[in-house]
Motif scaffolding. Structure first.
Motif, PDB file in Angstrom:
ATOM      1  N   GLU A  20       0.913  -1.162   0.049  1.00 29.27           N
ATOM      2  CA  GLU A  20       0.025   0.006   0.030  1.00 29.27           C
ATOM      3  C   GLU A  20       0.775   1.343  -0.027  1.00 29.27           C
ATOM      4  O   GLU A  20       0.511   2.263  -0.911  1.00 29.27           O
ATOM      5  CB  GLU A  20      -0.819   0.016   1.266  1.00 29.27           C
ATOM      6  CG  GLU A  20      -1.863   1.305   1.344  1.00 29.27           C
ATOM      7  CD  GLU A  20      -2.752   1.298   2.776  1.00 29.27           C
ATOM      8  OE1 GLU A  20      -3.172   2.321   2.988  1.00 29.27           O
ATOM      9  OE2 GLU A  20      -2.847   0.127   3.187  1.00 29.27           O
ATOM     10  N   LEU A  21       1.932   1.332   0.792  1.00 26.42           N
ATOM     11  CA  LEU A  21       2.800   2.421   0.933  1.00 26.42           C
ATOM     12  C   LEU A  21       3.653   2.718  -0.384  1.00 26.42           C
ATOM     13  O   LEU A  21       3.647   3.633  -0.801  1.00 26.42           O
ATOM     14  CB  LEU A  21       3.854   2.305   2.175  1.00 26.42           C
ATOM     15  CG  LEU A  21       3.038   2.153   3.542  1.00 26.42           C
ATOM     16  CD1 LEU A  21       4.007   2.165   4.619  1.00 26.42           C
ATOM     17  CD2 LEU A  21       2.054   3.478   3.404  1.00 26.42           C
ATOM     18  N   ASN A  22       3.904   1.646  -1.043  1.00 26.36           N
ATOM     19  CA  ASN A  22       4.614   1.488  -2.341  1.00 26.36           C
ATOM     20  C   ASN A  22       4.062   2.406  -3.328  1.00 26.36           C
ATOM     21  O   ASN A  22       4.489   2.938  -4.218  1.00 26.36           O
ATOM     22  CB  ASN A  22       5.155   0.537  -2.667  1.00 26.36           C
ATOM     23  CG  ASN A  22       6.671   0.044  -2.124  1.00 26.36           C
ATOM     24  OD1 ASN A  22       7.665   1.039  -1.936  1.00 26.36           O
ATOM     25  ND2 ASN A  22       6.993  -1.076  -1.596  1.00 26.36           N
ATOM     26  N   LYS A  23       2.760   2.123  -3.493  1.00 26.98           N
ATOM     27  CA  LYS A  23       1.762   2.639  -4.458  1.00 26.98           C
ATOM     28  C   LYS A  23       1.680   4.048  -4.300  1.00 26.98           C
ATOM     29  O   LYS A  23       1.725   4.767  -5.230  1.00 26.98           O
ATOM     30  CB  LYS A  23       0.301   2.036  -4.357  1.00 26.98           C
ATOM     31  CG  LYS A  23      -0.633   2.601  -5.252  1.00 26.98           C
ATOM     32  CD  LYS A  23      -1.996   1.675  -5.314  1.00 26.98           C
ATOM     33  CE  LYS A  23      -2.850   2.332  -6.163  1.00 26.98           C
ATOM     34  NZ  LYS A  23      -3.872   3.182  -5.628  1.00 26.98           N
ATOM     35  N   LEU A  44       1.626  13.194  -0.418  1.00 24.49           N
ATOM     36  CA  LEU A  44       2.553  13.214   0.477  1.00 24.49           C
ATOM     37  C   LEU A  44       1.725  12.901   1.959  1.00 24.49           C
ATOM     38  O   LEU A  44       1.877  12.231   2.727  1.00 24.49           O
ATOM     39  CB  LEU A  44       3.496  14.575   0.801  1.00 24.49           C
ATOM     40  CG  LEU A  44       4.403  14.367   1.866  1.00 24.49           C
ATOM     41  CD1 LEU A  44       5.256  13.349   1.994  1.00 24.49           C
ATOM     42  CD2 LEU A  44       5.305  15.716   2.030  1.00 24.49           C
ATOM     43  N   GLY A  45       0.718  13.981   1.880  1.00 27.78           N
ATOM     44  CA  GLY A  45      -0.103  13.917   3.221  1.00 27.78           C
ATOM     45  C   GLY A  45      -0.910  12.512   3.316  1.00 27.78           C
ATOM     46  O   GLY A  45      -0.914  11.786   4.310  1.00 27.78           O
ATOM     47  N   ALA A  46      -1.052  11.812   2.307  1.00 30.22           N
ATOM     48  CA  ALA A  46      -1.942  10.497   2.086  1.00 30.22           C
ATOM     49  C   ALA A  46      -0.872   9.391   2.771  1.00 30.22           C
ATOM     50  O   ALA A  46      -1.240   8.463   3.402  1.00 30.22           O
ATOM     51  CB  ALA A  46      -2.421   9.973   0.663  1.00 30.22           C
ATOM     52  N   LEU A  47       0.399   9.294   1.850  1.00 31.32           N
ATOM     53  CA  LEU A  47       1.574   8.600   2.574  1.00 31.32           C
ATOM     54  C   LEU A  47       1.687   8.622   4.008  1.00 31.32           C
ATOM     55  O   LEU A  47       1.929   7.570   4.812  1.00 31.32           O
ATOM     56  CB  LEU A  47       2.831   8.887   1.702  1.00 31.32           C
ATOM     57  CG  LEU A  47       3.985   8.107   1.893  1.00 31.32           C
ATOM     58  CD1 LEU A  47       3.735   6.385   1.857  1.00 31.32           C
ATOM     59  CD2 LEU A  47       5.233   8.660   1.277  1.00 31.32           C
ATOM     60  N   ARG A  52       0.966   6.652   9.620  1.00 31.43           N
ATOM     61  CA  ARG A  52       0.520   6.719  11.235  1.00 31.43           C
ATOM     62  C   ARG A  52      -0.825   5.691  11.368  1.00 31.43           C
ATOM     63  O   ARG A  52      -0.718   5.161  12.569  1.00 31.43           O
ATOM     64  CB  ARG A  52       0.066   8.022  11.280  1.00 31.43           C
ATOM     65  CG  ARG A  52       0.988   9.338  11.111  1.00 31.43           C
ATOM     66  CD  ARG A  52       0.447  10.682  11.452  1.00 31.43           C
ATOM     67  NE  ARG A  52       1.261  11.596  10.803  1.00 31.43           N
ATOM     68  CZ  ARG A  52       1.107  12.718   9.701  1.00 31.43           C
ATOM     69  NH1 ARG A  52      -0.061  12.194   8.832  1.00 31.43           N
ATOM     70  NH2 ARG A  52       1.938  13.422   9.582  1.00 31.43           N
ATOM     71  N   ARG A  53      -1.597   5.717  10.438  1.00 37.77           N
ATOM     72  CA  ARG A  53      -2.676   4.877  10.613  1.00 37.77           C
ATOM     73  C   ARG A  53      -2.393   3.109  10.603  1.00 37.77           C
ATOM     74  O   ARG A  53      -2.775   2.606  11.543  1.00 37.77           O
ATOM     75  CB  ARG A  53      -3.716   4.894   9.333  1.00 37.77           C
ATOM     76  CG  ARG A  53      -4.884   3.973   9.455  1.00 37.77           C
ATOM     77  CD  ARG A  53      -6.032   4.401   8.517  1.00 37.77           C
ATOM     78  NE  ARG A  53      -5.159   4.589   6.878  1.00 37.77           N
ATOM     79  CZ  ARG A  53      -4.755   3.606   6.084  1.00 37.77           C
ATOM     80  NH1 ARG A  53      -5.144   2.341   6.439  1.00 37.77           N
ATOM     81  NH2 ARG A  53      -4.311   3.904   4.872  1.00 37.77           N
ATOM     82  N   LEU A  54      -1.394   2.921   9.866  1.00 34.49           N
ATOM     83  CA  LEU A  54      -0.951   1.271  10.016  1.00 34.49           C
ATOM     84  C   LEU A  54       0.068   1.083  11.126  1.00 34.49           C
ATOM     85  O   LEU A  54       0.297  -0.133  11.261  1.00 34.49           O
ATOM     86  CB  LEU A  54      -0.437   1.167   8.519  1.00 34.49           C
ATOM     87  CG  LEU A  54      -1.469   1.123   7.558  1.00 34.49           C
ATOM     88  CD1 LEU A  54      -0.658   1.041   6.063  1.00 34.49           C
ATOM     89  CD2 LEU A  54      -2.606   0.135   7.507  1.00 34.49           C
ATOM     90  N   ALA A  72       8.987  15.571   6.686  1.00 32.75           N
ATOM     91  CA  ALA A  72       7.964  16.085   7.355  1.00 32.75           C
ATOM     92  C   ALA A  72       6.838  16.415   6.540  1.00 32.75           C
ATOM     93  O   ALA A  72       6.661  16.644   5.392  1.00 32.75           O
ATOM     94  CB  ALA A  72       8.675  17.461   7.911  1.00 32.75           C
ATOM     95  N   PRO A  73       5.498  16.672   7.191  1.00 35.58           N
ATOM     96  CA  PRO A  73       4.360  16.917   6.347  1.00 35.58           C
ATOM     97  C   PRO A  73       4.456  18.280   5.672  1.00 35.58           C
ATOM     98  O   PRO A  73       3.846  18.224   4.670  1.00 35.58           O
ATOM     99  CB  PRO A  73       3.384  16.872   7.270  1.00 35.58           C
ATOM    100  CG  PRO A  73       3.851  16.225   8.664  1.00 35.58           C
ATOM    101  CD  PRO A  73       5.289  16.572   8.650  1.00 35.58           C
TER     102      PRO A  73
END
Length: 92
Positions: A20-23, A44-47, A52-54, A72-73
Protein backbone atom coordinates in the motif's frame (compact mmCIF):
# COMPACT_ATOMS: atom_id res chain seq x y z
CA UNK A 1 10.43 -1.99 10.35
CA UNK A 2 10.93 1.35 12.10
CA UNK A 3 9.85 4.41 10.11
CA UNK A 4 10.70 7.97 11.15
CA UNK A 5 8.58 10.88 10.01
CA UNK A 6 10.80 13.92 10.31
CA UNK A 7 9.56 16.30 12.98
CA UNK A 8 7.11 13.76 14.42
CA UNK A 9 8.80 10.62 15.68
CA UNK A 10 9.00 6.94 14.93
CA UNK A 11 6.45 4.23 14.13
CA UNK A 12 6.80 0.46 14.04
CA UNK A 13 5.29 -0.79 10.81
CA UNK A 14 4.70 -4.37 9.72
CA UNK A 15 6.24 -5.29 6.36
CA UNK A 16 2.83 -6.46 5.12
CA UNK A 17 1.79 -2.80 4.70
CA UNK A 18 4.51 -1.89 2.23
CA UNK A 19 2.50 -2.76 -0.90
CA UNK A 20 0.00 0.00 0.00
CA UNK A 21 2.78 2.42 0.90
CA UNK A 22 4.74 1.66 -2.28
CA UNK A 23 1.71 2.56 -4.40
CA UNK A 24 1.55 5.99 -2.75
CA UNK A 25 5.32 6.33 -3.02
CA UNK A 26 5.18 5.65 -6.77
CA UNK A 27 2.53 8.37 -7.15
CA UNK A 28 4.63 10.77 -5.09
CA UNK A 29 7.71 10.08 -7.23
CA UNK A 30 5.77 10.78 -10.45
CA UNK A 31 4.29 14.01 -9.05
CA UNK A 32 7.67 15.17 -7.81
CA UNK A 33 9.31 14.48 -11.16
CA UNK A 34 6.54 16.32 -13.05
CA UNK A 35 6.46 19.24 -10.60
CA UNK A 36 2.77 18.66 -9.76
CA UNK A 37 2.68 20.64 -6.51
CA UNK A 38 -1.00 19.97 -5.78
CA UNK A 39 -0.69 16.23 -6.39
CA UNK A 40 2.56 16.13 -4.43
CA UNK A 41 0.91 17.76 -1.37
CA UNK A 42 -2.09 15.42 -1.52
CA UNK A 43 -0.01 12.26 -1.96
CA UNK A 44 2.60 13.17 0.66
CA UNK A 45 -0.23 13.72 3.14
CA UNK A 46 -1.83 10.39 2.17
CA UNK A 47 1.50 8.55 2.53
CA UNK A 48 2.21 10.00 5.97
CA UNK A 49 -1.39 9.40 7.08
CA UNK A 50 -1.11 5.75 5.99
CA UNK A 51 2.10 5.30 8.01
CA UNK A 52 0.44 6.82 11.08
CA UNK A 53 -2.72 4.73 10.63
CA UNK A 54 -1.00 1.41 9.94
CA UNK A 55 1.89 1.77 12.36
CA UNK A 56 2.28 1.77 16.12
CA UNK A 57 4.01 4.86 17.53
CA UNK A 58 7.17 4.29 19.53
CA UNK A 59 7.62 6.04 22.85
CA UNK A 60 9.34 9.42 22.62
CA UNK A 61 12.24 8.10 24.71
CA UNK A 62 12.76 4.99 22.53
CA UNK A 63 16.15 4.91 20.83
CA UNK A 64 15.57 2.65 17.84
CA UNK A 65 17.49 3.07 14.58
CA UNK A 66 15.16 4.06 11.74
CA UNK A 67 14.99 1.72 8.74
CA UNK A 68 13.20 4.36 6.67
CA UNK A 69 13.03 8.16 6.97
CA UNK A 70 10.11 10.07 5.49
CA UNK A 71 9.84 13.84 5.07
CA UNK A 72 7.93 16.14 7.41
CA UNK A 73 4.34 16.92 6.41
CA UNK A 74 5.30 20.48 5.49
CA UNK A 75 8.36 19.51 3.40
CA UNK A 76 8.64 21.28 0.08
CA UNK A 77 8.70 19.54 -3.27
CA UNK A 78 12.37 20.55 -3.62
CA UNK A 79 13.24 19.10 -0.20
CA UNK A 80 11.57 15.80 -1.01
CA UNK A 81 13.35 15.68 -4.38
CA UNK A 82 16.67 15.58 -2.49
CA UNK A 83 15.45 12.62 -0.41
CA UNK A 84 14.24 10.54 -3.35
CA UNK A 85 16.11 7.54 -4.67
CA UNK A 86 15.38 6.04 -8.06
CA UNK A 87 12.65 3.94 -6.39
CA UNK A 88 11.16 6.89 -4.49
CA UNK A 89 11.25 7.29 -0.72
CA UNK A 90 10.49 3.63 -0.03
CA UNK A 91 12.83 1.09 -1.63
CA UNK A 92 11.03 -1.76 -3.41
Amino acid sequence: MIVRILGEGQVRLDDSHFAELNKLDDELLAETESGDEEGFRRTLGALLDAVRRLGAPLADDALEPSDLILPAPDASLAEVRTMLGEDGLIPD
